[in-house]
Enzyme design. Structure first.
Site, PDB file in Angstrom:
ATOM      1  CG  ASP A 249       5.330 -12.326   4.296  1.00 34.60           C
ATOM      2  OD1 ASP A 249       6.077 -13.083   3.652  1.00 34.60           O
ATOM      3  OD2 ASP A 249       5.748 -11.383   4.972  1.00 34.60           O
ATOM      4  CG  ASP A 259       4.200  -5.337   3.329  1.00 33.15           C
ATOM      5  OD1 ASP A 259       3.360  -4.453   3.620  1.00 33.15           O
ATOM      6  OD2 ASP A 259       4.279  -6.409   3.949  1.00 33.15           O
TER       7      ASP A 259
HETATM    8  P1  AMP Z   1       8.263  -7.303   6.460  1.00 26.27           P
HETATM    9  O1  AMP Z   1       9.635  -7.840   6.193  1.00 26.27           O
HETATM   10  O2  AMP Z   1       8.237  -5.846   6.804  1.00 26.27           O
HETATM   11  O3  AMP Z   1       7.292  -7.665   5.397  1.00 26.27           O
HETATM   12  O4  AMP Z   1       7.794  -8.019   7.803  1.00 26.27           O
HETATM   13  C1  AMP Z   1       7.792  -9.410   7.985  1.00 26.27           C
HETATM   14  C2  AMP Z   1       7.091  -9.750   9.274  1.00 26.27           C
HETATM   15  O5  AMP Z   1       7.783  -9.190  10.398  1.00 26.27           O
HETATM   16  C3  AMP Z   1       5.669  -9.256   9.391  1.00 26.27           C
HETATM   17  O6  AMP Z   1       4.923 -10.202  10.085  1.00 26.27           O
HETATM   18  C4  AMP Z   1       5.816  -7.978  10.176  1.00 26.27           C
HETATM   19  O7  AMP Z   1       4.630  -7.625  10.847  1.00 26.27           O
HETATM   20  C5  AMP Z   1       6.919  -8.350  11.155  1.00 26.27           C
HETATM   21  N1  AMP Z   1       7.661  -7.186  11.626  1.00 26.27           N
HETATM   22  C6  AMP Z   1       8.498  -6.410  10.916  1.00 26.27           C
HETATM   23  N2  AMP Z   1       8.997  -5.421  11.671  1.00 26.27           N
HETATM   24  C7  AMP Z   1       8.476  -5.555  12.915  1.00 26.27           C
HETATM   25  C8  AMP Z   1       8.598  -4.841  14.143  1.00 26.27           C
HETATM   26  N3  AMP Z   1       9.389  -3.784  14.265  1.00 26.27           N
HETATM   27  N4  AMP Z   1       7.879  -5.286  15.188  1.00 26.27           N
HETATM   28  C9  AMP Z   1       7.097  -6.359  15.103  1.00 26.27           C
HETATM   29  N5  AMP Z   1       6.933  -7.083  13.969  1.00 26.27           N
HETATM   30  C10 AMP Z   1       7.609  -6.690  12.888  1.00 26.27           C
HETATM   31 MG    MG Z   2       5.468  -7.608   4.978  1.00 31.51          MG
END
Ligand code: AMP
Ligand code: MG
Length: 491
Positions: A249, A259
């Site tokens: 993702d 990201d």
């Molecule tokens: P990431 O590790 O930042 O790539 O995020 C992985 C997933 O977690 C994605 O679907 C993000 O949108 C979700 N996500 C990360 N941080 C948050 C947050 N603070 N609130 C809601 N969703 C989050």
């Molecule tokens: Mg992400």
């Protein structure tokens, strides 16, 4: 007049691709930084963006005319485990604009409040990770590496609750698109071939128009994404970049770095380097990145099987043939890049072994990655430059033992040493976002609301290949080679 000339295409895809949701307003938005050069490139009015209406739009406090805020649905493999529903949990796509070069670019707010995909998250972002993403993505752009960009950073005036209370922020991110391998996986996991075809057609039209004309357009799409990702990961390795969380993702099908979470740059060279505190097995270590990219591309290829051929055997054969193209593409990009870093022109027999011998000696001698290659530029002009390189090796004779062979190979190019050195300085940066400097910049901002280090560092990183002797301290390696440095996910 509309200040942001949106032209939105993703929203015309079927409704199951996204969830509509405006950003959630914040208490006291304050502009930390606007990227005026990028605003210009996007054809946006920087004066408007920096004014009250612009800041309200960038904070998510007002939805600008023409915007159609949506959170995108996607799935993904996180550390090898498939999660069928992720999606933009803390971001909304405001819309798309066509930039000065005619390219369609997403404008997304990150940290803009909860969405249908937030699960247990608060939808917010802390200031530290926002500044890290801003700085590192802009540094990558200046290094010439495909990446999402940072248009603005806004302080929200609201705390976010993490292990402690932290100041909140919103990043305005610009991307060729935010379509991920995980976006394809979302529909593949649901057996939704119609959506897959619509998504593939959208990606072809938007990112790979040449492939869209091919007789086998979905095979051409797969080939194009494989090539883009192979080139991208090679570029990462060549500057010592560790993405840190190469989940499917977090992998853009447009081939941009996306990201920025626990990412970091190597100080001392060691291919086993892992910075992310959550990556306990080293799955996403520096030297693993080429293999992980192929693993992710294999997951991508699997999603395309229903489009590749009518019968499964033929589809699998097509996918395998495409994936077989990854290793040679990556090797060509990586070895070609190493040759340029060493001033050697096109790759000949023996060059990969010469480059790998240097890397082995660097690893054995805790040599700083960036400084070794930058000081080598001076050594290419003549042995008087050797001292600066040697000093980076625990055992300086390890360098001498390699340099003799390199000199002989350089001489065979028959090129003027000063020209070779000048070329080398266009691919071996003097300045990268050094981890210890990134941390100091974040600490000043978060603890003292002081953004002078952020501004100064950004200015230096905008010209990574220039010597900038007045900013020499930003080029220095940390005490102890940065060993033991840890990063934490951007949530
Ligand atoms: P990431 O590790 O930042 O790539 O995020 C992985 C997933 O977690 C994605 O679907 C993000 O949108 C979700 N996500 C990360 N941080 C948050 C947050 N603070 N609130 C809601 N969703 C989050
Ligand atoms: Mg992400």
């Amino acid at each position: 007049m509309t200040a942001l000339p949106f032209d939105n295409s993703y929203i015309r895809l079927p409704e199951r691709f996204y969830a509509r949701r405006p950003p959630t307003p914040v208490a006291a938005p304050r502009l930390i930084r606007l990227n005026r050069a990028l605003a210009e490139e996007l054809g946006l009015d920087a004066g408007w963006l920096a004014g009250p209406d612009g800041v309200a739009a960038l904070a998510g406090n007002a939805v600008p005319e023409g915007a159609d805020p949506i959170a995108a649905a996607y799935a993904g493999h996180q550390f090898g485990q498939f999660v069928p529903q992720l999606g933009d949990g803390r971001a909304v796509l405001l819309g798309e604009v066509i930039d000065r070069n005619g390219l369609r670019r997403d404008i997304q707010l990150k940290g803009s409040g909860p969405t249908a995909f937030s699960r247990r998250g608060d939808g917010r972002a802390a200031l530290g990770p926002v500044l890290r993403e801003y700085l590192v993505s802009e540094a990558m752009a200046a290094l010439g590496i495909p990446t999402t960009r940072a248009l603005a950073a806004i302080a929200t005036g609201e705390p976010v609750i993490r292990e402690t209370l932290l100041p909140g922020a919103v990043l305005t991110r610009v991307a060729a698109s935010h379509i991920r391998v995980g976006t394809f996986q979302f529909f593949a996991a649901r057996g939704d071939d119609e959506a897959l075809r619509a998504l593939a057609d959208h990606v072809l039209g938007r990112h790979y128009p040449a492939a869209a004309q091919a007789a086998h357009r979905y095979r051409a799409l797969l080939d194009a994404v494989i090539a883009a990702q192979a080139d991208l990961v090679a570029r990462w390795l060549l500057v010592g970049f560790v993405h840190g969380v190469m989940n499917t993702d977090n992998m853009s099908v447009a081939g941009e770095t996306i990201d920025y979470g626990p990412c970091a740059f190597l100080d001392v060279y060691d291919p086993r380097t892992v910075y992310s505190a959550i990556d306990q097995t080293g799955r996403y270590a520096y030297g693993q990145q080429p293999r992980i990219a192929l693993w992710n591309l294999t997951r991508f290829a699997e999603t395309l099987l229903p489009l590749l051929a009518d019968d499964e055997t033929a589809a699998v054969a097509a996918a395998e043939a495409a994936l077989a193209g990854y290793a040679p593409r990556f090797e060509a990009a990586y070895q070609g890049g190493l040759n340029r870093k060493l001033g050697l022109g096109s790759v000949r027999d023996g060059d990969p072994a010469l480059a790998s011998d240097l890397l082995t000696r660097m690893a054995e001698n805790q040599a700083d990655f960036t400084l070794t290659f930058r000081t080598l530029c001076g050594a290419a002009e003549g042995p008087a430059g050797d001292g600066a390189v040697r000093d980076l090796f625990v055992d300086p004779t390890a360098y001498d033992g390699w340099a003799a062979g390199w000199r002989a190979r350089l001489a065979e190019t028959g090129r003027d040493p000063a020209e070779v050195a000048a070329d080398m300085r266009t691919v071996n940066p003097a300045f990268i976002p050094r981890n210890h400097q990134v941390e100091a910049m974040i600490a000043a901002a978060v603890e003292h609301d002081d953004f002078t280090a952020f501004e100064a560092f950004l200015t230096v990183l905008a010209r990574p290949y220039a010597d900038q002797p007045e900013h020499a301290r930003y080029a220095r390696a940390p005490e102890g080679g940065g060993v033991g440095y840890r990063t934490f996910c951007g949530t």
